[in-house]
Write a protein that holds these residues in place. Structure first.
Motif, short mmCIF file in Angstrom:
data_model
loop_
_atom_site.label_atom_id
_atom_site.label_comp_id
_atom_site.label_asym_id
_atom_site.label_seq_id
_atom_site.Cartn_x
_atom_site.Cartn_y
_atom_site.Cartn_z
N PRO A 125 113.69 39.82 33.38
CA PRO A 125 114.36 38.92 33.69
C PRO A 125 115.87 39.44 33.98
O PRO A 125 116.70 38.76 34.70
N THR A 126 116.17 40.71 33.72
CA THR A 126 117.42 41.32 33.85
C THR A 126 118.09 41.12 35.23
O THR A 126 119.15 40.55 35.38
N PRO A 127 117.29 41.64 36.47
CA PRO A 127 117.97 41.36 37.56
C PRO A 127 118.36 40.13 38.12
O PRO A 127 119.37 39.80 38.78
N TYR A 128 117.53 38.92 37.46
CA TYR A 128 117.82 37.54 37.98
C TYR A 128 119.21 37.30 37.38
O TYR A 128 119.98 36.50 37.99
N PHE A 129 119.30 37.54 36.17
CA PHE A 129 120.68 37.08 35.43
C PHE A 129 121.71 37.91 35.88
O PHE A 129 123.02 37.50 35.86
N VAL B 45 117.45 31.51 35.42
CA VAL B 45 116.39 30.85 34.78
C VAL B 45 115.41 30.64 35.85
O VAL B 45 114.17 31.29 35.89
N ALA B 46 115.85 29.99 37.01
CA ALA B 46 114.86 29.77 38.14
C ALA B 46 114.46 31.00 38.69
O ALA B 46 112.84 31.11 38.89
N GLY B 47 115.20 31.70 38.87
CA GLY B 47 114.61 32.98 39.58
C GLY B 47 113.57 33.80 38.90
O GLY B 47 112.40 34.10 39.36
N TYR B 48 113.79 33.90 37.50
CA TYR B 48 112.98 34.66 36.61
C TYR B 48 111.44 34.11 36.35
O TYR B 48 110.60 34.59 36.33
N ASP C 194 110.34 31.62 38.29
CA ASP C 194 109.48 31.58 39.34
C ASP C 194 108.72 32.78 39.72
O ASP C 194 107.64 32.60 40.32
N ALA C 195 109.42 33.95 39.22
CA ALA C 195 108.86 35.27 39.51
C ALA C 195 107.51 35.57 38.74
O ALA C 195 106.20 36.06 38.92
N VAL C 196 107.58 34.85 37.50
CA VAL C 196 106.55 34.98 36.62
C VAL C 196 105.24 33.98 37.01
O VAL C 196 104.48 34.40 37.13
N THR C 197 105.75 32.82 37.49
CA THR C 197 104.69 31.80 37.87
C THR C 197 104.03 32.51 39.01
O THR C 197 102.72 32.52 39.10
N GLU C 198 104.87 33.02 40.11
CA GLU C 198 103.90 33.41 41.41
C GLU C 198 103.08 34.70 40.86
O GLU C 198 102.08 34.84 41.30
N ARG C 199 103.45 35.52 40.30
CA ARG C 199 102.69 36.82 39.69
C ARG C 199 101.55 36.31 39.07
O ARG C 199 100.44 36.91 39.09
N ALA C 200 101.63 35.30 38.10
CA ALA C 200 100.46 34.92 37.41
C ALA C 200 99.37 34.17 38.22
O ALA C 200 98.31 34.16 38.19
N ALA C 201 100.06 33.24 39.20
CA ALA C 201 99.20 32.33 39.98
C ALA C 201 98.48 32.73 41.12
O ALA C 201 97.43 32.56 41.50
N ALA C 202 98.92 33.83 41.94
CA ALA C 202 98.48 34.47 43.09
C ALA C 202 97.13 35.21 42.87
O ALA C 202 96.34 34.67 43.79
N PRO C 203 97.02 35.90 41.97
CA PRO C 203 95.28 36.36 41.86
C PRO C 203 94.63 35.31 41.36
O PRO C 203 93.31 35.42 41.90
N VAL C 204 94.75 34.28 40.82
CA VAL C 204 93.99 32.96 40.54
C VAL C 204 93.67 32.47 41.73
O VAL C 204 92.45 31.80 42.26
N ILE C 205 94.69 32.02 42.54
CA ILE C 205 94.38 31.46 43.80
C ILE C 205 93.45 32.17 44.78
O ILE C 205 92.42 31.69 45.33
N ALA C 206 93.51 33.55 45.01
CA ALA C 206 92.90 34.35 45.65
C ALA C 206 91.15 34.45 44.90
O ALA C 206 90.53 34.35 45.70
N SER D 290 101.78 24.98 39.98
CA SER D 290 102.43 24.14 39.41
C SER D 290 101.71 24.03 37.82
O SER D 290 102.07 23.91 36.91
N THR D 291 100.47 24.33 38.01
CA THR D 291 99.51 24.15 36.76
C THR D 291 99.83 25.36 36.10
O THR D 291 100.02 25.49 34.91
N THR D 292 99.89 26.59 36.74
CA THR D 292 100.27 27.70 36.16
C THR D 292 101.70 27.80 35.40
O THR D 292 101.81 28.33 34.41
N PHE D 293 102.65 27.09 35.97
CA PHE D 293 103.81 27.14 35.44
C PHE D 293 104.04 26.22 34.24
O PHE D 293 104.50 26.37 33.19
N THR D 294 103.12 25.04 34.28
CA THR D 294 103.02 24.27 33.15
C THR D 294 102.53 25.06 32.03
O THR D 294 102.78 24.73 30.75
N ILE D 295 101.38 25.88 32.19
CA ILE D 295 100.51 26.34 31.25
C ILE D 295 101.63 27.52 30.49
O ILE D 295 101.82 27.72 29.37
#
Length: 318
Positions: free
Chosen positions: A248-252, A263-266, A268-280, A297-302
């Motif tokens: 999270p350091t670079p975002y803050f 918070v949003a940058g961090y 969002d980055a976590v969510t994108e990294r987690a969701a991308a392989p599932v989508i594929a 959005s499901t990944t973000f909620t989880i």
């Protein structure tokens, strides 16, 4: 005025599609014996046609008056009464109960005690509160048939119940598993994430062959629940890994005093990294897996539940 460019998606897998709708825009089919289900391709309802009357399970407004047409069609074909005597609410949400007001005051309405409280609170004339309520379990018997209703704690909503038809080899659990499809936004818009995540395993503990999930165009199978659980488990595993690996350091550092931007940058980055392989992985396997907003959005909620309910990814200041 410039028209928006709409995205293209991969075709819906054939296995995710249900039967064709009739000229009135619905399909009614037999589950087993005298248990039937109705769909408009997006929502589902079910009913038992008994010798003493019809017991309806949910009344989605998108199906609306087609519920009556479906009941009349089956009653004429089967030579039974078309009088709806009971209506069972799976839960209080209007998208599954908003046509309940089409059935007269003589109908006995059944639901969880929390469903009654919430419907009285909401004061929606299209969703009359149930007169018959229960806390944990209730056996509904009509015309020699039975349905076992059970509340195992909040999941999609605070009042969502399991409806087991032991004599028809079927289970109805709404808004948890969409057979052949991914959940829509935010884990099917569910309110209790740990309860939602636990619900499919509890559902598989029941004996059944046919699954009525409340949405889309076909009945589900036990294999559908297994596939759903694999999809969710992949999200959980990827979210845990992303929470452990994204710094999270670079975002803050970048946004300084604008803490919410950090918070949003961090996140969002976590969510994108987690969701991308599932989508594929699930594109072409589960319908709408490539509608990125759904899995994202499901990944973000989880992952938020993992952070807030389980403490995963919490960084303690040194």
């Amino acid at each position: 005025m410039t028209s928006a460019v709409l995205p293209d998606y991969v075709p819906v897998p054939d296995a995710s599609l249900g039967p064709a709708l009739n000229e009135n825009g619905y399909y009614v089919g037999r589950v087993e014996r005298n248990l039937f289900w109705v769909t408009d391709g997006t929502y589902q309802s079910a009913f038992l046609a008994t010798r003493d009357g019809v017991v309806l399970f949910d009344a989605p407004p998108t199906i609306g008056h087609n519920l009556r047409r479906a009941v009349d069609e089956v009653a004429a074909r089967e030579g039974v009464t078309n009088t709806v005597t009971h209506l069972v609410y799976s839960h209080h949400h209007a998208d599954h109960a908003g046509a309940a007001g089409l059935f007269d005051d003589g109908v006995v309405r059944v639901g969880h005690a929390e469903t009654r409280r919430l419907l009285l609170r909401d004061d929606d004339p299209n969703r009359p509160a149930p007169q018959v309520t229960f806390g944990d379990t209730y056996t509904l018997r009509v015309g020699g048939e039975r349905a076992e209703l059970a509340f195992h704690g909040p999941n999609h909503s605070p009042d969502n119940i399991y409806v087991h038809f032991p004599d028809h080899d079927a289970l109805m659990l709404v808004d948890v598993v969409n057979a052949g499809w991914v959940p829509i936004y935010n884990l099917n818009l569910s309110e209790d994430v740990p309860g939602y995540l636990a619900a499919p395993e509890r559902a598989t503990a029941y004996p059944w062959k046919h699954f009525i999930g409340g949405h889309l165009g076909r009945l589900g199978t036990r294999d559908d629940l297994v596939l759903h659980q694999q999809y969710i488990e992949d999200i959980v595993d990827n979210a845990r890994a992303a929470l452990a690996s994204v710094d999270p350091t670079p975002y803050f550092r970048k946004y300084g005093a604008n803490a919410w931007a950090g918070v949003a940058g961090y996140l969002d980055a976590v969510t994108e990294r987690a969701a991308a392989p599932v989508i594929a992985k699930y594109t072409g396997v589960l319908a709408a897996a490539d509608v990125a907003a759904f899995t994202t959005s499901t990944t973000f909620t989880i992952l938020q539940s993992m952070r807030l309910d389980l403490g995963a990814g919490s960084q303690i200041h040194p």
